[in-house]
Structures are given as C-alpha cells and as structure tokens.
Design a protein around this motif. Sequence first.
Motif, PDB file in Angstrom:
ATOM      1  N   UNK A 113       0.929  -1.045   0.050  1.00  0.00           N
ATOM      2  CA  UNK A 113      -0.025   0.042   0.048  1.00  0.00           C
ATOM      3  C   UNK A 113       0.890   1.272   0.100  1.00  0.00           C
ATOM      4  N   UNK A 114       0.510   2.226  -0.693  1.00  0.00           N
ATOM      5  CA  UNK A 114       1.150   3.418  -0.874  1.00  0.00           C
ATOM      6  C   UNK A 114       1.021   4.206   0.402  1.00  0.00           C
ATOM      7  N   UNK A 115       2.230   4.701   1.147  1.00  0.00           N
ATOM      8  CA  UNK A 115       1.961   5.134   2.572  1.00  0.00           C
ATOM      9  C   UNK A 115       1.214   6.290   2.826  1.00  0.00           C
ATOM     10  N   UNK A 116       1.080   7.164   1.826  1.00  0.00           N
ATOM     11  CA  UNK A 116       0.364   8.405   1.886  1.00  0.00           C
ATOM     12  C   UNK A 116      -1.433   8.054   1.858  1.00  0.00           C
ATOM     13  N   UNK A 117      -1.709   6.847   0.935  1.00  0.00           N
ATOM     14  CA  UNK A 117      -2.908   6.399   0.835  1.00  0.00           C
ATOM     15  C   UNK A 117      -3.252   5.678   2.036  1.00  0.00           C
ATOM     16  N   UNK A 118      -2.491   5.055   2.618  1.00  0.00           N
ATOM     17  CA  UNK A 118      -2.483   4.123   3.865  1.00  0.00           C
ATOM     18  C   UNK A 118      -2.892   5.009   4.947  1.00  0.00           C
ATOM     19  N   UNK A 119      -2.027   6.117   5.119  1.00  0.00           N
ATOM     20  CA  UNK A 119      -2.104   7.056   6.379  1.00  0.00           C
ATOM     21  C   UNK A 119      -3.618   7.736   6.117  1.00  0.00           C
ATOM     22  N   UNK A 120      -4.007   8.043   4.986  1.00  0.00           N
ATOM     23  CA  UNK A 120      -5.329   8.587   4.910  1.00  0.00           C
ATOM     24  C   UNK A 120      -6.632   7.645   5.355  1.00  0.00           C
ATOM     25  N   UNK A 121      -6.246   6.490   4.933  1.00  0.00           N
ATOM     26  CA  UNK A 121      -7.109   5.353   5.444  1.00  0.00           C
ATOM     27  C   UNK A 121      -7.397   5.204   7.098  1.00  0.00           C
ATOM     28  N   UNK A 122      -5.924   5.256   7.684  1.00  0.00           N
ATOM     29  CA  UNK A 122      -5.944   5.193   8.947  1.00  0.00           C
ATOM     30  C   UNK A 122      -6.508   6.292   9.747  1.00  0.00           C
ATOM     31  N   UNK A 123      -6.271   7.632   9.227  1.00  0.00           N
ATOM     32  CA  UNK A 123      -6.751   8.823   9.822  1.00  0.00           C
ATOM     33  C   UNK A 123      -8.224   8.947   9.885  1.00  0.00           C
ATOM     34  N   UNK A 124      -9.020   8.084   8.890  1.00  0.00           N
ATOM     35  CA  UNK A 124     -10.150   8.147   8.771  1.00  0.00           C
ATOM     36  C   UNK A 124     -10.791   6.888  10.046  1.00  0.00           C
ATOM     37  N   UNK A 228       6.120  10.859   5.341  1.00  0.00           N
ATOM     38  CA  UNK A 228       4.864  11.040   4.786  1.00  0.00           C
ATOM     39  C   UNK A 228       3.982  10.704   5.864  1.00  0.00           C
ATOM     40  N   UNK A 229       4.087   9.584   6.630  1.00  0.00           N
ATOM     41  CA  UNK A 229       2.890   8.837   7.527  1.00  0.00           C
ATOM     42  C   UNK A 229       2.531  10.017   8.498  1.00  0.00           C
ATOM     43  N   UNK A 230       3.454  10.556   8.980  1.00  0.00           N
ATOM     44  CA  UNK A 230       3.183  11.696  10.050  1.00  0.00           C
ATOM     45  C   UNK A 230       2.810  13.030   9.297  1.00  0.00           C
ATOM     46  N   UNK A 231       3.207  13.260   8.214  1.00  0.00           N
ATOM     47  CA  UNK A 231       2.446  14.355   7.414  1.00  0.00           C
ATOM     48  C   UNK A 231       0.904  14.410   7.407  1.00  0.00           C
ATOM     49  N   UNK A 233      -1.079  11.823   8.779  1.00  0.00           N
ATOM     50  CA  UNK A 233      -1.860  11.422   9.922  1.00  0.00           C
ATOM     51  C   UNK A 233      -1.989  12.331  11.148  1.00  0.00           C
ATOM     52  N   UNK A 234      -0.759  13.219  11.312  1.00  0.00           N
ATOM     53  CA  UNK A 234      -0.848  13.848  12.484  1.00  0.00           C
ATOM     54  C   UNK A 234      -0.251  15.366  12.161  1.00  0.00           C
ATOM     55  N   UNK A 235       0.374  15.557  11.145  1.00  0.00           N
ATOM     56  CA  UNK A 235       1.110  16.894  10.707  1.00  0.00           C
ATOM     57  C   UNK A 235       2.138  17.305  12.120  1.00  0.00           C
ATOM     58  N   UNK A 236       2.479  16.136  12.833  1.00  0.00           N
ATOM     59  CA  UNK A 236       3.387  16.667  13.849  1.00  0.00           C
ATOM     60  C   UNK A 236       2.750  16.685  15.185  1.00  0.00           C
ATOM     61  N   UNK A 237       1.350  16.810  15.205  1.00  0.00           N
ATOM     62  CA  UNK A 237       0.769  17.444  16.318  1.00  0.00           C
ATOM     63  C   UNK A 237       0.268  16.149  17.067  1.00  0.00           C
ATOM     64  N   UNK A 238      -0.612  16.291  18.243  1.00  0.00           N
ATOM     65  CA  UNK A 238      -0.830  17.801  18.708  1.00  0.00           C
ATOM     66  C   UNK A 238       0.348  18.418  19.227  1.00  0.00           C
ATOM     67  N   UNK A 239       0.528  19.811  18.995  1.00  0.00           N
ATOM     68  CA  UNK A 239       1.491  20.474  19.313  1.00  0.00           C
ATOM     69  C   UNK A 239       2.843  19.897  18.760  1.00  0.00           C
ATOM     70  N   UNK A 246      12.922  14.493  10.514  1.00  0.00           N
ATOM     71  CA  UNK A 246      12.505  15.046   9.218  1.00  0.00           C
ATOM     72  C   UNK A 246      11.318  15.797   8.960  1.00  0.00           C
ATOM     73  N   UNK A 247      10.389  15.627   9.813  1.00  0.00           N
ATOM     74  CA  UNK A 247       9.195  16.866   9.689  1.00  0.00           C
ATOM     75  C   UNK A 247       9.594  18.151  10.144  1.00  0.00           C
ATOM     76  N   UNK A 248      10.526  18.290  11.261  1.00  0.00           N
ATOM     77  CA  UNK A 248      10.997  19.552  11.738  1.00  0.00           C
ATOM     78  C   UNK A 248      11.845  20.073  10.462  1.00  0.00           C
ATOM     79  N   UNK A 249      12.867  19.315  10.049  1.00  0.00           N
ATOM     80  CA  UNK A 249      13.505  19.891   8.930  1.00  0.00           C
ATOM     81  C   UNK A 249      12.676  20.445   7.848  1.00  0.00           C
ATOM     82  N   UNK A 250      11.578  19.743   7.298  1.00  0.00           N
ATOM     83  CA  UNK A 250      10.602  19.951   6.496  1.00  0.00           C
ATOM     84  C   UNK A 250      10.080  21.347   6.764  1.00  0.00           C
ATOM     85  N   UNK A 251       9.534  21.597   8.071  1.00  0.00           N
ATOM     86  CA  UNK A 251       9.055  22.853   8.606  1.00  0.00           C
ATOM     87  C   UNK A 251       9.893  24.052   8.350  1.00  0.00           C
TER      88      UNK A 251
END
Length: 293
Positions: A113-124, A228-231, A233-239, A246-251
């Motif tokens: 499964x593509x990580x982004x698609x998988x993360x969207x499914x899990x977020x739902x 990609x999963x964190x981006x 699923x949670x966007x690094x949150x809450x807080x 990797x996500x902090x470097x992206x920010x």
Amino acid sequence: MNGFWFRSYKLAFLLPGLLILVAIILFPLLFTIVASFTSWDAVTPGLNGTGLSNYAAVLQDQRFWEAFARLALIAVATVTIEYLLGLGLALLVWREVRLKRFFRVLFLIPMMTTPVVMSVVWRTLLHESLGPANHLLAAVGIEPVPWLSAHGPALASVMIVEIWQWTPFMFLLLLAGLLSLPREPFLAAAIDGAGPVRTFFNVTWPSLMPVSVGAIVIRLIEASKIMDTIYVLTSGGPGTATETSGYYIYIRGLRDFEIGYGSALSITYLVVMTLALTLIAKLLARFAHGEGA
C-alpha cells in the motif's frame, strides 16, 4: 586482447547510468553542504556565507533534539515489535499449515500500500467521532480514545500505522531466511530429543541471526526517515507530540523557507544518524556472531 575490448564495451554501456547516479546523489549532497554555511532564506536569498553559525544554532535547538529523541523512540519501538511479529508470522507460515500460500500473500498486502493512501485510510479509521475504531470501542463499553488529538494516543497511533505497514517486510525477509536454513541441525536436535522451544532457541533463532541483523538494520534505516505517514496522519501534532527530525527539517527548510538553517539541520541529522546506525549495526553483528558461536 578481445577480452579487454569486451570488458571496455561493458563499462562504456554502464558509464552513462553510473554518471547519472553519481550526479543524482552527489550534487544534492554537495549543494546542501554549501547551503548549510549560508543565510539563505525568504528574506535574504542567495548563498551569503555565515560560517558555522547555523551549526552552532542547531546544537542549541532544543526542538530539533527533542524531535530526534522522539524519532529514536518511534524507530526502536516499532522495529522491535515488527521483528517479533514478523518472526512469529514467519514461523507460523514456515511450518506445514493449510492455506499457507494464501496467508503469505495476505501478510504482504500492507507493505504494497502507498504510505500516503494508507495514512489517509488510517486517519479515517482513527477519527475521534466518526472513525470505526471508537465505534467498536463504544460497542464494548469503552470510552472513545482521542487517537490523533492527545499526546500519548497520537504517538501510539503513528507507531501502530508503522507496525501495520512494515511488519510484512520483516515477515518476508525472515521467512526467506527460515526457508534457506539447512535441515541437518533440526534432524540432530530431534534425535537428541529437543522439544519445539529448545529447538527454536538453540537451533532456529541462532541460525536465523544473520538474516535478523540485516532485516533490523534495514528497517532502522527506513524508520529513521519517517515523514509521509506523520505528514498525513498527524502533521506533527498535537503540538509537537509526533514531530520527528525529518518533519521538523521540512518545517524549517521548506515551509518557513529557511534554506540555510534547514540544510544545516539536514547535514547534522545525516551525520548523527550515520554514526548511530553504524554503531547499532556493529553491536548487532557482534551479538549475532556471539549467538552463532
């Protein structure tokens, strides 16, 4: 003479691809190193040198090191659980069981499964009010869990998704290792009257140790790059509860467009991870040799 020309022709065919590969790897790395010594950002574009000031700021950046510690926790915890689950599934399918081929394919589906698609499914699935996960908990009298909006559950959710997706990778490698083991040690153990538990700890696991070390190291390298999963699923949150390096470097580098500082963060992260993973690989290899002895 003919052999020399034949080898030269082979190298000539390989050379374009090799040059492209070197360019793809070396140019971004060298450019990032150069940019890390500059003040390039949205306000001051251009490669204006700042010396080691970016690296001095990185050493004092508490948020970066907290994200790094969080990444280490996620990587070590998930890879450990993935190894145990993958080994259990591999042992289950290794033996003669009904529908063995069906289960082999079934266990590999999450990895396909593509990580982004998988993360969207899990977020739902983990949505606090609309997700099936809390509906199932409510059906058995358990209070809804704030899977993605509270510190502990959000971190656990990221780990659950990682474990679900990458346990099949461990399963595949460990099953291949089990299928390649020689039969003679197992026959000798059976003659000596060793039971299943004793055979596993004295024969199966030590023989599988080289494959185990390789699988663990590869997964640690991949787990250290989780983004990609964190981006999704949670966007690094809450807080900053699920924010990793990797996500902090992206920010800092791409969202805030602090290219110079983001490059310094990237190089620091690369150096620290290379040293840490090299040390872990050596310790695991030493442990494997000890088990083999």
